[in-house]
Design a protein around this motif. Structure first.
Motif, PDB file in Angstrom:
ATOM      1  N   ALA A 299       0.951  -1.181  -0.056  1.00  0.00           N
ATOM      2  CA  ALA A 299       0.159  -0.114   0.048  1.00  0.00           C
ATOM      3  C   ALA A 299       0.805   1.123   0.161  1.00  0.00           C
ATOM      4  CB  ALA A 299      -0.890  -0.034   1.261  1.00  0.00           C
ATOM      5  N   LEU A 300       2.019   1.384   0.963  1.00  0.00           N
ATOM      6  CA  LEU A 300       2.969   2.449   0.862  1.00  0.00           C
ATOM      7  C   LEU A 300       3.523   2.615  -0.318  1.00  0.00           C
ATOM      8  CD1 LEU A 300       4.383   1.877   4.392  1.00  0.00           C
ATOM      9  CD2 LEU A 300       2.680   3.640   3.669  1.00  0.00           C
ATOM     10  N   PHE A 301       4.003   1.451  -1.168  1.00  0.00           N
ATOM     11  CA  PHE A 301       4.625   1.538  -2.401  1.00  0.00           C
ATOM     12  C   PHE A 301       3.738   2.184  -3.511  1.00  0.00           C
ATOM     13  CE2 PHE A 301       5.476  -0.549  -6.581  1.00  0.00           C
ATOM     14  CZ  PHE A 301       6.433   0.133  -6.909  1.00  0.00           C
ATOM     15  N   LYS A 302       2.466   1.643  -3.657  1.00  0.00           N
ATOM     16  CA  LYS A 302       1.432   2.211  -4.547  1.00  0.00           C
ATOM     17  C   LYS A 302       1.333   3.584  -4.063  1.00  0.00           C
ATOM     18  CE  LYS A 302      -1.906  -0.643  -3.622  1.00  0.00           C
ATOM     19  NZ  LYS A 302      -3.139  -1.208  -3.746  1.00  0.00           N
ATOM     20  N   LEU A 303       1.361   4.183  -3.031  1.00  0.00           N
ATOM     21  CA  LEU A 303       0.906   5.625  -2.602  1.00  0.00           C
ATOM     22  C   LEU A 303       2.051   6.332  -3.171  1.00  0.00           C
ATOM     23  CD1 LEU A 303      -0.761   7.541  -0.769  1.00  0.00           C
ATOM     24  CD2 LEU A 303       1.152   7.164   1.002  1.00  0.00           C
ATOM     25  N   SER A 304       3.185   5.885  -3.156  1.00  0.00           N
ATOM     26  CA  SER A 304       4.498   6.609  -3.544  1.00  0.00           C
ATOM     27  C   SER A 304       4.440   6.807  -4.968  1.00  0.00           C
ATOM     28  CB  SER A 304       5.693   6.011  -3.255  1.00  0.00           C
ATOM     29  OG  SER A 304       5.767   5.800  -1.599  1.00  0.00           O
ATOM     30  N   VAL A 305       4.036   5.570  -5.669  1.00  0.00           N
ATOM     31  CA  VAL A 305       3.983   5.524  -7.090  1.00  0.00           C
ATOM     32  C   VAL A 305       2.924   6.706  -7.559  1.00  0.00           C
ATOM     33  CG1 VAL A 305       3.451   4.397  -9.276  1.00  0.00           C
ATOM     34  CG2 VAL A 305       5.044   3.290  -7.283  1.00  0.00           C
ATOM     35  N   TYR A 306       1.637   6.434  -6.946  1.00  0.00           N
ATOM     36  CA  TYR A 306       0.796   7.320  -7.195  1.00  0.00           C
ATOM     37  C   TYR A 306       1.198   8.729  -7.137  1.00  0.00           C
ATOM     38  CZ  TYR A 306      -4.035   9.358  -7.312  1.00  0.00           C
ATOM     39  OH  TYR A 306      -5.096  10.222  -7.490  1.00  0.00           O
ATOM     40  N   TYR A 307       1.588   9.077  -6.079  1.00  0.00           N
ATOM     41  CA  TYR A 307       2.008  10.603  -6.165  1.00  0.00           C
ATOM     42  C   TYR A 307       3.059  10.889  -6.732  1.00  0.00           C
ATOM     43  CZ  TYR A 307      -1.011  11.697  -1.928  1.00  0.00           C
ATOM     44  OH  TYR A 307      -2.131  11.992  -1.138  1.00  0.00           O
ATOM     45  N   THR A 308       4.122  10.061  -7.122  1.00  0.00           N
ATOM     46  CA  THR A 308       4.976  10.536  -8.220  1.00  0.00           C
ATOM     47  C   THR A 308       4.253  10.881  -9.407  1.00  0.00           C
ATOM     48  OG1 THR A 308       6.509   8.979  -7.202  1.00  0.00           O
ATOM     49  CG2 THR A 308       7.041   9.439  -9.172  1.00  0.00           C
ATOM     50  N   TYR A 309       3.506  10.257  -9.748  1.00  0.00           N
ATOM     51  CA  TYR A 309       2.642  10.161 -11.085  1.00  0.00           C
ATOM     52  C   TYR A 309       2.034  11.431 -11.194  1.00  0.00           C
ATOM     53  CZ  TYR A 309      -1.683  10.043 -14.087  1.00  0.00           C
ATOM     54  OH  TYR A 309      -2.699  10.408 -14.854  1.00  0.00           O
ATOM     55  N   LEU A 310       1.238  11.756  -9.737  1.00  0.00           N
ATOM     56  CA  LEU A 310       0.506  13.244  -9.918  1.00  0.00           C
ATOM     57  C   LEU A 310       1.573  14.313  -9.792  1.00  0.00           C
ATOM     58  CD1 LEU A 310      -2.179  12.638  -7.007  1.00  0.00           C
ATOM     59  CD2 LEU A 310      -2.535  12.592  -9.493  1.00  0.00           C
ATOM     60  N   SER A 311       2.738  14.048  -9.368  1.00  0.00           N
ATOM     61  CA  SER A 311       3.525  15.161  -9.481  1.00  0.00           C
ATOM     62  C   SER A 311       4.208  15.384 -10.831  1.00  0.00           C
ATOM     63  CB  SER A 311       4.892  14.862  -8.417  1.00  0.00           C
ATOM     64  OG  SER A 311       4.702  14.908  -7.164  1.00  0.00           O
ATOM     65  N   ILE A 312       4.283  14.347 -11.520  1.00  0.00           N
ATOM     66  CA  ILE A 312       4.830  14.595 -12.943  1.00  0.00           C
ATOM     67  C   ILE A 312       3.682  15.209 -13.932  1.00  0.00           C
ATOM     68  CG2 ILE A 312       5.306  13.167 -15.082  1.00  0.00           C
ATOM     69  CD1 ILE A 312       6.839  11.033 -13.105  1.00  0.00           C
ATOM     70  N   ILE A 313       2.559  14.852 -13.676  1.00  0.00           N
ATOM     71  CA  ILE A 313       1.486  15.225 -14.586  1.00  0.00           C
ATOM     72  C   ILE A 313       1.149  16.755 -14.113  1.00  0.00           C
ATOM     73  CG2 ILE A 313       0.477  13.030 -14.914  1.00  0.00           C
ATOM     74  CD1 ILE A 313      -1.766  13.913 -13.167  1.00  0.00           C
ATOM     75  N   SER A 314       1.676  17.002 -13.080  1.00  0.00           N
ATOM     76  CA  SER A 314       1.172  18.643 -12.539  1.00  0.00           C
ATOM     77  C   SER A 314       2.318  19.586 -13.097  1.00  0.00           C
ATOM     78  CB  SER A 314       1.104  18.573 -11.138  1.00  0.00           C
ATOM     79  OG  SER A 314       2.281  18.473 -10.290  1.00  0.00           O
ATOM     80  N   LEU A 315       3.496  19.030 -13.387  1.00  0.00           N
ATOM     81  CA  LEU A 315       4.215  20.007 -14.245  1.00  0.00           C
ATOM     82  C   LEU A 315       3.714  20.595 -15.260  1.00  0.00           C
ATOM     83  CD1 LEU A 315       7.399  17.280 -14.410  1.00  0.00           C
ATOM     84  CD2 LEU A 315       7.242  19.258 -12.733  1.00  0.00           C
ATOM     85  N   PRO A 316       4.286  21.982 -15.460  1.00  0.00           N
ATOM     86  CA  PRO A 316       3.586  22.914 -16.354  1.00  0.00           C
ATOM     87  C   PRO A 316       3.709  22.170 -17.778  1.00  0.00           C
ATOM     88  CG  PRO A 316       4.977  24.058 -14.952  1.00  0.00           C
ATOM     89  CD  PRO A 316       5.136  22.746 -14.588  1.00  0.00           C
ATOM     90  N   LEU A 317       4.839  21.886 -18.287  1.00  0.00           N
ATOM     91  CA  LEU A 317       4.639  21.121 -19.466  1.00  0.00           C
ATOM     92  C   LEU A 317       3.876  19.962 -19.759  1.00  0.00           C
ATOM     93  CD1 LEU A 317       6.111  21.376 -22.340  1.00  0.00           C
ATOM     94  CD2 LEU A 317       7.799  19.874 -21.599  1.00  0.00           C
ATOM     95  N   ILE A 318       4.088  19.069 -18.815  1.00  0.00           N
ATOM     96  CA  ILE A 318       3.113  17.846 -19.069  1.00  0.00           C
ATOM     97  C   ILE A 318       1.525  18.278 -18.869  1.00  0.00           C
ATOM     98  CG2 ILE A 318       2.764  15.627 -17.909  1.00  0.00           C
ATOM     99  CD1 ILE A 318       5.265  15.685 -19.296  1.00  0.00           C
ATOM    100  N   SER A 319       1.217  19.120 -18.056  1.00  0.00           N
ATOM    101  CA  SER A 319      -0.026  19.708 -17.703  1.00  0.00           C
ATOM    102  C   SER A 319      -0.613  20.166 -19.155  1.00  0.00           C
ATOM    103  CB  SER A 319      -0.058  20.607 -16.624  1.00  0.00           C
ATOM    104  OG  SER A 319      -1.536  21.131 -16.458  1.00  0.00           O
ATOM    105  N   SER A 320       0.192  21.006 -19.733  1.00  0.00           N
ATOM    106  CA  SER A 320      -0.374  21.819 -20.895  1.00  0.00           C
ATOM    107  C   SER A 320      -0.476  20.556 -22.006  1.00  0.00           C
ATOM    108  CB  SER A 320       0.892  22.573 -21.275  1.00  0.00           C
ATOM    109  OG  SER A 320       0.989  23.604 -20.525  1.00  0.00           O
ATOM    110  N   MET A 321       0.431  19.464 -21.924  1.00  0.00           N
ATOM    111  CA  MET A 321       0.182  18.584 -22.972  1.00  0.00           C
ATOM    112  C   MET A 321      -1.083  17.677 -22.781  1.00  0.00           C
ATOM    113  SD  MET A 321       4.184  16.983 -23.178  1.00  0.00           S
ATOM    114  CE  MET A 321       3.567  15.599 -24.058  1.00  0.00           C
ATOM    115  N   PHE A 322      -1.437  17.601 -21.530  1.00  0.00           N
ATOM    116  CA  PHE A 322      -2.717  16.778 -21.065  1.00  0.00           C
ATOM    117  C   PHE A 322      -3.945  17.721 -21.422  1.00  0.00           C
ATOM    118  CE2 PHE A 322      -0.307  13.889 -18.700  1.00  0.00           C
ATOM    119  CZ  PHE A 322      -1.049  12.531 -18.705  1.00  0.00           C
TER     120      PHE A 322
END
Length: 328
Positions: A299-322
């Motif tokens: 559960a802790l591992f999945k949590l870390s992966v999920y928050y890493t994903y959220l951090s990546i997609i919240s980056l300005p460039l990635i967010s603009s692409m989405f």
């Protein structure tokens, strides 16, 4: 106290839908505790020992030979109030680091230890730049602590676990266990400070906006009788937690850190550790204990992966692409 009690009775008579008797009871219970300075000194030493693993947390030393139940003598410490943005900027203190450390401290207090400093207004929390360039958090005024039972702490953790997983059935069950019946949706909103739509969308991935604030502010006046019912019926231990949550949110807003994913990650980890900690205590065989430990780690591992994903997609460039992909 008599004046306060009379005013509460008057308000209750004039507005029967608003129940404030709990306020008088809690104030009567807490004031003698806050005025016992020897108890405050013991609280300070207890929290200092409990969080000795956090080198950046500073609790003033108590001089017992100069203290009585009516006079408490403590070490003098310097620092700026946690909401003093001018002090923070002048000393080149990172407000996000302050918010992250505060989240770590209070998440551990609430979900892991069940010993919660319940008056975290800005005057009681100081920050200070260290010689090494880090930030110390200085915790003052240890008169009022919420001492949570394990049963309450686990139930509250499971409520948060349900909120983070958008589990409506779980929210309802754990809200009922905390004394709130069909108003579970309202308790979830009170605990998080977010709207119900945001909770069901996922509070960890939905940023706080002025639009949500306006919606919440419009809804609150219409829900005052229900809020009163929640406060009147809920487990008494929750009252100081709700107060603490509100004060902490105020600090985060001042630091402009209300959308920090790091704070949510820290809190979510503590929630998981608390939930699985309860399950571990109920295990009777080595196999069940091993299975529970592995489940917690997963559960802790999945949590870390999920928050890493959220951090990546919240980056300005990635967010603009989405955004472009959604429009197309």
């Amino acid at each position: 106290m008599k004046t306060m009690e009379a005013l509460v009775k008057l308000v209750s008579w004039a507005f029967p839908d608003f129940k404030f008797s709990w306020l008088v009871k809690e104030t009567k219970r807490n004031i003698p505790i806050e005025l016992d300075f020897l108890q405050e000194g013991h609280n300070a030493e207890k929290v200092d020992k409990m969080f000795g693993h956090l080198p950046w947390l500073k609790v003033p030393h108590v001089y017992w030979n100069l203290s009585t139940s009516r006079v408490l003598t403590m070490e003098y410490v310097e620092g700026g109030q946690i909401n003093d943005l001018a002090y923070i900027r002048f000393n080149n203190i990172d407000p996000y680091e302050v918010a992250d450390k505060l989240s770590q401290l209070y998440s551990q207090m609430i979900f892991i230890h069940g010993f919660v400093h319940s008056d975290p207004h800005p005057g009681n929390i100081l920050v200070k730049k260290t010689q090494a360039g880090g930030v110390d958090i200085i915790l003052l005024d240890h008169g009022l602590y919420a001492e949570l039972s394990n049963e309450f702490r686990w139930e509250y953790s499971k409520l948060w676990f349900s909120i983070l997983n958008k589990d409506k059935k779980g929210m309802q069950q754990h809200s009922q266990n905390l004394g709130v019946g069909n108003l579970y949706f309202l308790l979830a909103c009170m605990v998080t400070g977010r709207t119900w739509d945001t909770i069901m969308s996922g509070i960890q991935k939905t940023k706080w906006t002025n639009s949500e604030k306006n919606i919440r502010d419009k809804e609150i006046p219409h829900l005052l009788p229900q809020i009163s019912d929640v406060l009147d019926n809920i487990n008494r231990q929750m009252l100081l937690i709700l107060k603490t949550n509100d004060l902490m949110r105020g600090v985060e807003f001042t630091l402009k850190a209300q959308n920090r994913k790091t704070s949510f990650l820290v809190m979510s980890r503590c929630v998981i550790q608390s939930v699985y900690g309860e399950r571990l205590k109920l295990c009777k065989t080595w196999l069940s204990r091993w299975s529970t430990v592995m489940s917690e780690r997963w559960a802790l591992f999945k949590l870390s992966v999920y928050y890493t994903y959220l951090s990546i997609i919240s980056l300005p460039l990635i967010s603009s692409m989405f955004d472009l992909m959604k429009k197309s």
